[in-house]
Design a protein around this motif. Sequence first.
Motif, PDB file in Angstrom:
ATOM      1  N   ARG A 254     -56.460  19.125 -41.676  1.00 49.60           N
ATOM      2  CA  ARG A 254     -55.693  18.743 -40.487  1.00 49.60           C
ATOM      3  C   ARG A 254     -56.632  18.605 -39.290  1.00 49.60           C
ATOM      4  NH1 ARG A 254     -51.408  23.300 -39.694  1.00 49.60           N
ATOM      5  NH2 ARG A 254     -53.173  24.602 -40.334  1.00 49.60           N
ATOM      6  N   VAL A 255     -56.209  17.792 -38.329  1.00 46.32           N
ATOM      7  CA  VAL A 255     -57.009  17.627 -37.120  1.00 46.32           C
ATOM      8  C   VAL A 255     -56.083  17.231 -35.977  1.00 46.32           C
ATOM      9  CG1 VAL A 255     -57.529  15.193 -37.642  1.00 46.32           C
ATOM     10  CG2 VAL A 255     -59.031  16.484 -36.100  1.00 46.32           C
ATOM     11  N   ALA A 256     -56.399  17.714 -34.780  1.00 46.23           N
ATOM     12  CA  ALA A 256     -55.593  17.413 -33.594  1.00 46.23           C
ATOM     13  C   ALA A 256     -56.489  16.823 -32.515  1.00 46.23           C
ATOM     14  CB  ALA A 256     -54.912  18.676 -33.068  1.00 46.23           C
ATOM     15  N   VAL A 257     -55.889  16.003 -31.656  1.00 44.77           N
ATOM     16  CA  VAL A 257     -56.588  15.454 -30.492  1.00 44.77           C
ATOM     17  C   VAL A 257     -55.842  15.878 -29.234  1.00 44.77           C
ATOM     18  CG1 VAL A 257     -57.282  13.367 -29.257  1.00 44.77           C
ATOM     19  CG2 VAL A 257     -57.516  13.468 -31.743  1.00 44.77           C
ATOM     20  N   LEU A 258     -56.572  16.456 -28.286  1.00 43.70           N
ATOM     21  CA  LEU A 258     -56.027  16.781 -26.979  1.00 43.70           C
ATOM     22  C   LEU A 258     -56.536  15.728 -26.001  1.00 43.70           C
ATOM     23  CD1 LEU A 258     -54.459  18.752 -25.122  1.00 43.70           C
ATOM     24  CD2 LEU A 258     -56.650  19.912 -24.708  1.00 43.70           C
ATOM     25  N   PRO A 259     -55.680  14.792 -25.572  1.00 42.91           N
ATOM     26  CA  PRO A 259     -56.120  13.748 -24.645  1.00 42.91           C
ATOM     27  C   PRO A 259     -56.245  14.289 -23.229  1.00 42.91           C
ATOM     28  CG  PRO A 259     -53.812  13.441 -25.197  1.00 42.91           C
ATOM     29  CD  PRO A 259     -54.277  14.622 -25.994  1.00 42.91           C
ATOM     30  N   ILE A 260     -57.287  13.831 -22.517  1.00 44.42           N
ATOM     31  CA  ILE A 260     -57.583  14.318 -21.176  1.00 44.42           C
ATOM     32  C   ILE A 260     -57.778  13.127 -20.234  1.00 44.42           C
ATOM     33  CG2 ILE A 260     -59.333  15.473 -19.748  1.00 44.42           C
ATOM     34  CD1 ILE A 260     -57.753  17.478 -21.329  1.00 44.42           C
ATOM     35  N   GLY A 261     -57.154  13.201 -19.072  1.00 46.16           N
ATOM     36  CA  GLY A 261     -57.352  12.212 -18.027  1.00 46.16           C
ATOM     37  C   GLY A 261     -58.023  12.848 -16.818  1.00 46.16           C
ATOM     38  N   ILE A 262     -59.146  12.261 -16.362  1.00 44.40           N
ATOM     39  CA  ILE A 262     -59.902  12.782 -15.212  1.00 44.40           C
ATOM     40  C   ILE A 262     -59.762  11.801 -14.057  1.00 44.40           C
ATOM     41  CG2 ILE A 262     -62.158  13.524 -14.377  1.00 44.40           C
ATOM     42  CD1 ILE A 262     -62.976  14.024 -17.287  1.00 44.40           C
ATOM     43  N   VAL A 263     -59.444  12.320 -12.874  1.00 44.89           N
ATOM     44  CA  VAL A 263     -59.196  11.484 -11.708  1.00 44.89           C
ATOM     45  C   VAL A 263     -59.927  12.079 -10.491  1.00 44.89           C
ATOM     46  CG1 VAL A 263     -57.402  10.853 -10.025  1.00 44.89           C
ATOM     47  CG2 VAL A 263     -57.020  10.486 -12.465  1.00 44.89           C
ATOM     48  N   TYR A 264     -60.605  11.204  -9.733  1.00 43.95           N
ATOM     49  CA  TYR A 264     -61.322  11.623  -8.521  1.00 43.95           C
ATOM     50  C   TYR A 264     -60.711  11.056  -7.244  1.00 43.95           C
ATOM     51  CZ  TYR A 264     -64.992  13.103 -11.739  1.00 43.95           C
ATOM     52  OH  TYR A 264     -65.692  13.720 -12.735  1.00 43.95           O
ATOM     53  N   ARG A 265     -59.694  10.214  -7.354  1.00 45.15           N
ATOM     54  CA  ARG A 265     -59.010   9.623  -6.205  1.00 45.15           C
ATOM     55  C   ARG A 265     -59.980   8.888  -5.259  1.00 45.15           C
ATOM     56  NH1 ARG A 265     -53.909  11.451  -6.681  1.00 45.15           N
ATOM     57  NH2 ARG A 265     -53.592  13.476  -7.689  1.00 45.15           N
ATOM     58  N   GLY A 266     -60.751   7.962  -5.848  1.00 40.09           N
ATOM     59  CA  GLY A 266     -61.648   7.129  -5.051  1.00 40.09           C
ATOM     60  C   GLY A 266     -63.031   7.697  -4.824  1.00 40.09           C
TER      61      GLY A 266
END
Length: 275
Positions: free
Chosen positions: A210-222
């Motif tokens: 089995r394998v899982a993916v934890l998606p991550i979004g990185i934001v710096y706001r400009g």
Amino acid sequence: MNAGAGRGGRALVPGRRRRARPEVTLTNYEAVYDFYGPGRRRDGFTHPLLAFVGALYAPELRIRPETVDEVHRLHDAGVGIIVAANHPSAHDPFVLASAVFDERVRFLASGTGLTKDPLFRGPLRPVFEYTGTVPVFRAKNYEGTARAVHDAAAARLIDLCVDRLVSGGVVLTFVEGTNSSADDLRTLRPESVKKGVGQMVRGVREAGDRVAVLPIGIVYRGREHARLPPRRPVVAAGPLALWEGPGSAPSIDEVRYAVRDGIDDALTDAWSEVY
């Protein structure tokens, strides 16, 4: 980030002769991955560094309580986890590393990080080496080298990552392979998610695990291209994707699209002013 962490991670045996530190170049990839395969992390170096970097950037980690519970459940059950992030800025390796050092998910910070190989040929090499990071050889940095060499090095790296995941470890990767274009800051185009994450998932499933993916979004706001460390970037976690049970392994593209959708959900949360 630790190349040798996780269940089944191989520690160096006291008294074993140490390998010579290899030159980190594409043509020397076999020696490089032999060297970094067992893991080079030093917790006495890594933990104070992550605490310092966390104070410097002070990222806000947005992760839902049910996601925290689920990543712990999967890790305790020996399921490998891929932390799959977008890549809007050169600051991302430090921001992601300090975000997963958050006490709610700190075990993720012991995972195998992947970063471009030029960082292993300068004064910062010990920083990446002693935090357990593994070099990635990108074709654009080695124009003129035979395609077969590129392919062999990439396959060896994927095998290393699959081994980590099969043993219940964690791999942290930026799915775009390079910094995001301006078109990918708020939502990822499907073609921006490279095939590496799909190859990892498919490799683990072909091994029967089995394998899982934890998606991550990185934001710096400009402030993506700020020279000084931008304060308070937002790091958001999307819903976990889990591949388990009987059946054939997913195609690489199926994984890429699933990961892209998860990162898009995370980016939506990260850009939101109210969480």
